[in-house]
Scaffold this motif. Sequence first.
Motif, PDB file in Angstrom:
ATOM      1  N   MET A   1       0.825  -1.203   0.000  1.00 20.83           N
ATOM      2  CA  MET A   1       0.000   0.000   0.000  1.00 20.83           C
ATOM      3  C   MET A   1       0.864   1.259   0.000  1.00 20.83           C
ATOM      4  SD  MET A   1      -2.966   1.075   2.699  1.00 20.83           S
ATOM      5  CE  MET A   1      -1.797   1.374   4.015  1.00 20.83           C
ATOM      6  N   ASP A   2       2.049   1.193   0.658  1.00 13.95           N
ATOM      7  CA  ASP A   2       2.904   2.373   0.742  1.00 13.95           C
ATOM      8  C   ASP A   2       3.377   2.841  -0.628  1.00 13.95           C
ATOM      9  OD1 ASP A   2       2.628   2.402   3.440  1.00 13.95           O
ATOM     10  OD2 ASP A   2       4.399   1.191   3.823  1.00 13.95           O
ATOM     11  N   PHE A   3       3.449   1.904  -1.594  1.00 12.91           N
ATOM     12  CA  PHE A   3       3.929   2.253  -2.926  1.00 12.91           C
ATOM     13  C   PHE A   3       2.781   2.441  -3.925  1.00 12.91           C
ATOM     14  CE2 PHE A   3       7.319  -0.065  -0.787  1.00 12.91           C
ATOM     15  CZ  PHE A   3       8.391   0.783  -0.979  1.00 12.91           C
ATOM     16  N   LEU A   4       1.562   2.586  -3.401  1.00 11.94           N
ATOM     17  CA  LEU A   4       0.406   2.816  -4.257  1.00 11.94           C
ATOM     18  C   LEU A   4       0.510   4.191  -4.908  1.00 11.94           C
ATOM     19  CD1 LEU A   4      -2.315   1.563  -5.098  1.00 11.94           C
ATOM     20  CD2 LEU A   4      -3.357   2.765  -3.181  1.00 11.94           C
ATOM     21  N   GLN A   5       0.251   4.248  -6.210  1.00 12.70           N
ATOM     22  CA  GLN A   5       0.338   5.497  -6.950  1.00 12.70           C
ATOM     23  C   GLN A   5      -0.843   6.407  -6.599  1.00 12.70           C
ATOM     24  OE1 GLN A   5       2.908   6.394  -9.063  1.00 12.70           O
ATOM     25  NE2 GLN A   5       3.916   4.542  -8.300  1.00 12.70           N
ATOM     26  N   PRO A  47      -3.065  26.135   2.660  1.00 11.30           N
ATOM     27  CA  PRO A  47      -2.972  25.155   3.754  1.00 11.30           C
ATOM     28  C   PRO A  47      -4.265  24.380   3.978  1.00 11.30           C
ATOM     29  CG  PRO A  47      -1.949  27.230   4.388  1.00 11.30           C
ATOM     30  CD  PRO A  47      -2.633  27.476   3.074  1.00 11.30           C
ATOM     31  N   LEU A  48      -5.421  25.042   3.759  1.00 11.00           N
ATOM     32  CA  LEU A  48      -6.685  24.336   3.926  1.00 11.00           C
ATOM     33  C   LEU A  48      -6.847  23.231   2.890  1.00 11.00           C
ATOM     34  CD1 LEU A  48      -9.138  27.288   4.729  1.00 11.00           C
ATOM     35  CD2 LEU A  48      -8.176  25.596   6.313  1.00 11.00           C
ATOM     36  N   GLU A  49      -6.468  23.503   1.635  1.00 15.43           N
ATOM     37  CA  GLU A  49      -6.556  22.478   0.594  1.00 15.43           C
ATOM     38  C   GLU A  49      -5.588  21.331   0.881  1.00 15.43           C
ATOM     39  OE1 GLU A  49      -7.811  24.965  -3.395  1.00 15.43           O
ATOM     40  OE2 GLU A  49      -5.714  25.072  -2.698  1.00 15.43           O
ATOM     41  N   ALA A  50      -4.384  21.684   1.368  1.00 13.70           N
ATOM     42  CA  ALA A  50      -3.411  20.641   1.694  1.00 13.70           C
ATOM     43  C   ALA A  50      -3.910  19.767   2.837  1.00 13.70           C
ATOM     44  CB  ALA A  50      -2.075  21.285   2.069  1.00 13.70           C
ATOM     45  N   LYS A  51      -4.497  20.384   3.846  1.00 16.35           N
ATOM     46  CA  LYS A  51      -5.029  19.616   4.969  1.00 16.35           C
ATOM     47  C   LYS A  51      -6.201  18.746   4.539  1.00 16.35           C
ATOM     48  CE  LYS A  51      -6.447  20.182   9.782  1.00 16.35           C
ATOM     49  NZ  LYS A  51      -6.723  21.148  10.877  1.00 16.35           N
ATOM     50  N   ALA A  52      -7.013  19.242   3.617  1.00 19.99           N
ATOM     51  CA  ALA A  52      -8.147  18.452   3.125  1.00 19.99           C
ATOM     52  C   ALA A  52      -7.670  17.202   2.391  1.00 19.99           C
ATOM     53  CB  ALA A  52      -9.023  19.307   2.215  1.00 19.99           C
ATOM     54  N   ILE A  53      -6.591  17.338   1.607  1.00 20.02           N
ATOM     55  CA  ILE A  53      -6.034  16.175   0.898  1.00 20.02           C
ATOM     56  C   ILE A  53      -5.530  15.135   1.882  1.00 20.02           C
ATOM     57  CG2 ILE A  53      -4.174  15.409  -0.622  1.00 20.02           C
ATOM     58  CD1 ILE A  53      -4.424  18.020  -2.137  1.00 20.02           C
ATOM     59  N   LEU A  54      -4.762  15.584   2.881  1.00 22.05           N
ATOM     60  CA  LEU A  54      -4.212  14.648   3.866  1.00 22.05           C
ATOM     61  C   LEU A  54      -5.310  13.971   4.672  1.00 22.05           C
ATOM     62  CD1 LEU A  54      -1.114  16.673   5.133  1.00 22.05           C
ATOM     63  CD2 LEU A  54      -1.120  14.641   3.676  1.00 22.05           C
ATOM     64  N   ASN A  55      -6.339  14.721   5.043  1.00 20.55           N
ATOM     65  CA  ASN A  55      -7.451  14.129   5.797  1.00 20.55           C
ATOM     66  C   ASN A  55      -8.174  13.070   4.971  1.00 20.55           C
ATOM     67  OD1 ASN A  55      -6.931  15.698   8.043  1.00 20.55           O
ATOM     68  ND2 ASN A  55      -8.420  17.292   7.493  1.00 20.55           N
ATOM     69  N   THR A  56      -8.382  13.366   3.680  1.00 19.04           N
ATOM     70  CA  THR A  56      -9.053  12.396   2.809  1.00 19.04           C
ATOM     71  C   THR A  56      -8.251  11.112   2.687  1.00 19.04           C
ATOM     72  OG1 THR A  56     -10.056  14.203   1.539  1.00 19.04           O
ATOM     73  CG2 THR A  56      -9.999  12.019   0.510  1.00 19.04           C
ATOM     74  N   VAL A  57      -6.933  11.267   2.523  1.00 17.29           N
ATOM     75  CA  VAL A  57      -6.070  10.087   2.384  1.00 17.29           C
ATOM     76  C   VAL A  57      -6.051   9.280   3.678  1.00 17.29           C
ATOM     77  CG1 VAL A  57      -3.691   9.343   2.047  1.00 17.29           C
ATOM     78  CG2 VAL A  57      -4.652  11.106   0.577  1.00 17.29           C
ATOM     79  N   CYS A  58      -5.937   9.946   4.809  1.00 15.64           N
ATOM     80  CA  CYS A  58      -5.886   9.240   6.092  1.00 15.64           C
ATOM     81  C   CYS A  58      -7.204   8.548   6.412  1.00 15.64           C
ATOM     82  CB  CYS A  58      -5.516  10.209   7.211  1.00 15.64           C
ATOM     83  SG  CYS A  58      -3.826  10.845   7.114  1.00 15.64           S
ATOM     84  N   PRO A  63      -5.397   2.129   9.500  1.00 10.34           N
ATOM     85  CA  PRO A  63      -4.796   0.810   9.768  1.00 10.34           C
ATOM     86  C   PRO A  63      -5.783  -0.121  10.451  1.00 10.34           C
ATOM     87  CG  PRO A  63      -3.998   2.450  11.335  1.00 10.34           C
ATOM     88  CD  PRO A  63      -4.789   3.204  10.305  1.00 10.34           C
ATOM     89  N   GLN A  64      -5.705  -1.385  10.075  1.00 10.14           N
ATOM     90  CA  GLN A  64      -6.579  -2.383  10.661  1.00 10.14           C
ATOM     91  C   GLN A  64      -5.944  -2.906  11.956  1.00 10.14           C
ATOM     92  OE1 GLN A  64      -9.601  -3.125   9.455  1.00 10.14           O
ATOM     93  NE2 GLN A  64      -9.297  -1.624   7.815  1.00 10.14           N
ATOM     94  N   ILE A  65      -6.651  -2.741  13.061  1.00 15.24           N
ATOM     95  CA  ILE A  65      -6.141  -3.188  14.351  1.00 15.24           C
ATOM     96  C   ILE A  65      -6.489  -4.662  14.536  1.00 15.24           C
ATOM     97  CG2 ILE A  65      -6.244  -2.854  16.849  1.00 15.24           C
ATOM     98  CD1 ILE A  65      -6.966   0.050  16.349  1.00 15.24           C
ATOM     99  N   LYS A  66      -5.471  -5.459  14.852  1.00 14.46           N
ATOM    100  CA  LYS A  66      -5.658  -6.891  15.055  1.00 14.46           C
ATOM    101  C   LYS A  66      -5.085  -7.291  16.405  1.00 14.46           C
ATOM    102  CE  LYS A  66      -5.344  -8.170  10.160  1.00 14.46           C
ATOM    103  NZ  LYS A  66      -4.617  -9.020   9.167  1.00 14.46           N
TER     104      LYS A  66
END
Length: 439
Positions: A1-5, A47-58, A63-66
């Motif tokens: 997933m870390d190398f997902l484009q 900065p608001l647009e940048a934060k919106a992108i990061l929030n969407t990605v996160c 992460p799946q907790i197991k």
Amino acid sequence: MDFLQLSALPYLTPPQKGALKKGNLQTLAELVLVSPQDLGRRCRISPLEAKAILNTVCENNRPQIKALTEEEESMCSTGDSYLDAALGGGLRTGMIWEVFGQSAAGKTQLALQLSLLVQIPPSLGGLSGSVCYITISSNLPTSRLLQIVEAHPLLSQEICGLEDISTIKCPTIPMLIHILSKILPDLVAQKAGSTKPVRLVVIDALAELFHSSDKTTTSTLIDRAQNIAEISTTLHALASAHDLAVLVLNEVTDVFANDQTDSGGDLDYKQQSRWFGRTEESNKEAALGLVWANQVNARIMLSRTGRRRYLDDGQSKRQKGDDGRSSGPDAPEEDTSILVRRLSVVFSSVGPLCSLDYIVTAAGISILPDDEILLPLLSSSPSPKLIPVPDAPPCSQVAPLDVGFAEARAAEDQEWENYWDADVISEDVYNSLELDTSE
């Protein structure tokens, strides 16, 4: 997933993807390591647009907790039950293992041995996988690999071979970073659907990339630390994303005694390194310093002891030893001796700290058993099964003393015990002695 484009993420809008492309951000790993302020500057957005992108990605990559009971541990046997127990059950995936030591200590022998054993089925202790073997200055010793296949009881040409070992030579740091970030992920993806996916990555040997004739300065040390951090981050990402075991071979540096003490009360590097860089009795420590030590999950030291052992004909097989001595059916008796080396687990997140003697045979590394050390390890080993190994002669674990010296001292003590037990001095002689009581 870390190398997902990033261009393939469906939850990002076209303007957002265009802004990320303008900032030269291509993968998910590159994006999550950037702060909102840096992201805005690089992509020329607010900065608001940048934060919106990061929030969407996160939000879309939580992460799946197991529970720990749900985690399946994949382990590759080393082919030796005692060595498996010392490593906490074998070579586990998802970790960076470091093996360091002097030249001719057996580092490459262990790497070659694991490169073959990882190919065998899980029922025999392997992972049914293939290997990516990265060399820095030397070529892959294929003749030695074939020798191990023929000599090791768990290996055969039907279940393992050279066709499942992919090798590439990497003489520079930028080339290694390119291999780890581009070529290796492509190789892993290519073999993911095959019968033997990539399960082991070997780097032989990392410290060779940092040999330089330039004068050591603050700038060169900072550059080295940044390169090591980038290499280790990529290795951890690969090991975690694809469930790989990463084995890195390393060199040693000399440790010189320093009688000067720090009056400031703070521990300096030399004082700290004895806990993570070497064993207490060794005057050599792992190269690449503290930055690399913090990236390693397990550190194993291999060293030469200067001691030799005489094995019986069934164990030595009268074959050519790793020290270059010729042998055969008609070889003289002194040629049956073999060099004894020392393996020490300096630190490990999955196994105990221990030190064991071993030898290098035609089949690879073999531990010389010592009941006092190995029985507790075997009883606590999480390995589901122990692979039987041939019986070896009892080996004294007195280190770094020479075994011959220890045996001679024991014989001398026994001689004195026999003398006093004989009591050849009569009682009359004792009674006739005049003691000086003037003092």
